[in-house]
Design an enzyme around this catalytic site. Structure first.
Site, short mmCIF file in Angstrom:
data_model
loop_
_atom_site.label_atom_id
_atom_site.label_comp_id
_atom_site.label_asym_id
_atom_site.label_seq_id
_atom_site.Cartn_x
_atom_site.Cartn_y
_atom_site.Cartn_z
N ASP A 66 0.75 -1.18 -0.04
CA ASP A 66 -0.17 -0.09 0.00
C ASP A 66 0.87 1.18 0.01
O ASP A 66 0.51 2.18 -0.53
CB ASP A 66 -0.80 -0.13 1.24
CG ASP A 66 -2.23 -0.99 0.94
OD1 ASP A 66 -2.42 -1.75 -0.04
OD2 ASP A 66 -2.95 -0.92 2.04
N GLY A 67 1.97 1.18 0.64
CA GLY A 67 2.91 2.33 0.93
C GLY A 67 3.38 2.74 -0.63
O GLY A 67 3.26 3.94 -1.02
N ASN A 140 -4.49 9.11 1.45
CA ASN A 140 -4.85 8.80 2.58
C ASN A 140 -5.17 9.90 3.64
O ASN A 140 -6.25 9.81 4.10
CB ASN A 140 -3.88 7.84 3.34
CG ASN A 140 -3.97 6.23 3.17
OD1 ASN A 140 -4.80 5.90 2.43
ND2 ASN A 140 -3.00 5.69 3.59
N ARG A 151 4.45 19.52 24.21
CA ARG A 151 3.01 19.41 24.77
C ARG A 151 2.08 19.52 23.79
O ARG A 151 1.97 19.34 22.73
CB ARG A 151 3.04 20.84 25.89
CG ARG A 151 4.26 20.99 26.61
CD ARG A 151 4.01 22.28 27.61
NE ARG A 151 3.75 23.39 26.74
CZ ARG A 151 5.10 24.22 26.58
NH1 ARG A 151 6.20 23.77 26.68
NH2 ARG A 151 5.01 25.43 25.65
N ASP A 170 -2.56 15.98 20.90
CA ASP A 170 -1.20 15.60 20.35
C ASP A 170 -1.24 15.53 18.93
O ASP A 170 -0.02 15.91 18.45
CB ASP A 170 -1.03 14.08 20.74
CG ASP A 170 -0.69 13.96 22.19
OD1 ASP A 170 -0.50 14.86 22.93
OD2 ASP A 170 -0.45 12.52 22.54
N THR A 181 -8.91 3.78 7.11
CA THR A 181 -8.45 2.46 7.73
C THR A 181 -7.07 2.77 8.12
O THR A 181 -6.35 1.34 8.41
CB THR A 181 -8.76 1.23 6.51
OG1 THR A 181 -8.04 1.81 5.37
CG2 THR A 181 -10.24 0.96 6.56
N ALA A 182 -6.33 3.73 7.83
CA ALA A 182 -5.01 4.05 8.35
C ALA A 182 -4.81 4.67 9.73
O ALA A 182 -5.65 4.09 10.65
CB ALA A 182 -4.31 4.77 7.17
N ASN A 184 -6.05 7.13 11.04
CA ASN A 184 -7.55 7.49 11.47
C ASN A 184 -8.03 5.84 12.49
O ASN A 184 -8.78 6.45 13.49
CB ASN A 184 -8.32 7.86 10.42
CG ASN A 184 -9.56 7.96 10.99
OD1 ASN A 184 -10.20 8.86 11.46
ND2 ASN A 184 -10.81 6.74 10.48
N LEU A 185 -7.94 5.02 11.90
CA LEU A 185 -8.53 3.90 12.50
C LEU A 185 -7.85 3.67 13.82
O LEU A 185 -8.43 3.59 14.98
CB LEU A 185 -8.58 2.57 11.60
CG LEU A 185 -9.18 1.35 11.97
CD1 LEU A 185 -10.51 1.59 12.54
CD2 LEU A 185 -8.93 0.24 11.28
#
Length: 283
Positions: A66-67, A140, A151, A170, A181-182, A184-185
């Protein structure tokens, strides 16, 4: 299909071997093959710069994972050139076709018997005052993230001209349906069917537990102003390219004009790939 471009994951010796076999197989069928330059050099052949290949071909074959496909998709950009992704390891979310399916898939492509999935891409621009610093096209996601010792970051978020909130977290992920599905998941965001017209804004480890991912229309423009001093904060595009940000920088993300065309597997649909990758139903 008169001309086909071939890219491969250069760190995978098997990918280079398969590229040589694909090159010979296509040429034996009268197809002109354009090999990515570094790949061609590994094969002692002549090649072309990767960025110039999409404009000269009818199809791009990507051998790797995929990358590798995501990297090639950025080079294809706005061009309506289908990408056939072949995964040489485990099944990929994007590289659906296995090595065993490669040549039957190529046979179907050469005969015109294939279908594509049009995957939405995102355009992102970083502005510093009145100056545009950089622009990215991603398949993506766009991620704003703090450094290891930084911080929590304040990120003021707007959707079109409506103020959303100031995330204290963060970082922040803005993902397409494909990118859902990356990262974010992993950050607790939702899985989005790639056919839906939307994208998602997901905070990374928010200070307030009530700060949750939010899905917005693909017609929206999401604007994020980062507010910090003396910290290390960066923006990354598809986890592959990026740059440091400064306090007060504004990141604008919107749907790209054109999407990425992925050749679909004739034997697996999206939900089968999802089940397999996420191991749903296993005990």
């Amino acid at each position: 299909m008169k001309r086909i471009g071939v890219f491969a994951k250069l760190s995978n010796p098997d990918a280079i071997t398969v590229a040589g076999e694909v090159n010979a197989w296509l040429q034996s069928r009268g197809v002109e093959v354009l090999l990515e330059k570094t790949l061609a050099e590994r094969m002692s052949l002549s090649g072309y710069p990767g960025g110039s290949i999409p404009a000269m071909v009818n199809l791009v074959v990507v051998l790797g994972g995929d990358g590798t496909l995501i990297s090639v998709a950025r080079q294809v950009g706005d061009l309506p050139v289908p990408i056939l992704g072949v995964n040489l390891g485990s099944l990929g979310f994007l590289t659906e076709i296995t090595l065993a399916e490669l040549y039957p898939a190529l046979e179907r492509v050469l005969s015109g018997e294939f279908s594509v999935s049009n995957r939405m891409m995102l355009d992102a621009v970083v502005r510093r005052g009145q100056q545009e610093i950089v622009r990215y096209r991603v398949l993506n996601d766009i991620v704003i993230n703090k450094g290891a010792l930084a911080r929590i970051i304040d990120m003021e978020a707007w959707v079109d001209n409506a103020y959303l909130t100031t995330f204290k977290a963060d970082g922040l992920i803005i993902a397409s349906p494909t990118g859902s599905t990356a990262y974010n998941l992993a950050a607790g965001g939702p899985i989005i069917d790639p056919g839906l017209h939307c994208f998602v804004v997901s905070p990374i480890c928010p200070h307030m537990l009530t700060n949750r991912p939010i899905i917005v229309s693909d017609e929206a423009i999401v604007r994020i102003e980062v507010k910090f001093q003396g910290q290390e904060v960066a923006i990354t595009a598809d986890g592959q390219v990026g740059m440091p940000l400064q306090g007060g920088d504004v990141v604008e993300v919107r749907k790209a004009r054109n999407g990425t065309l992925l050749v679909k597997s004739p034997t697996k649909d999206y939900f089968e790939v999802l089940r397999t990758k996420l191991r749903w139903g296993e005990r």
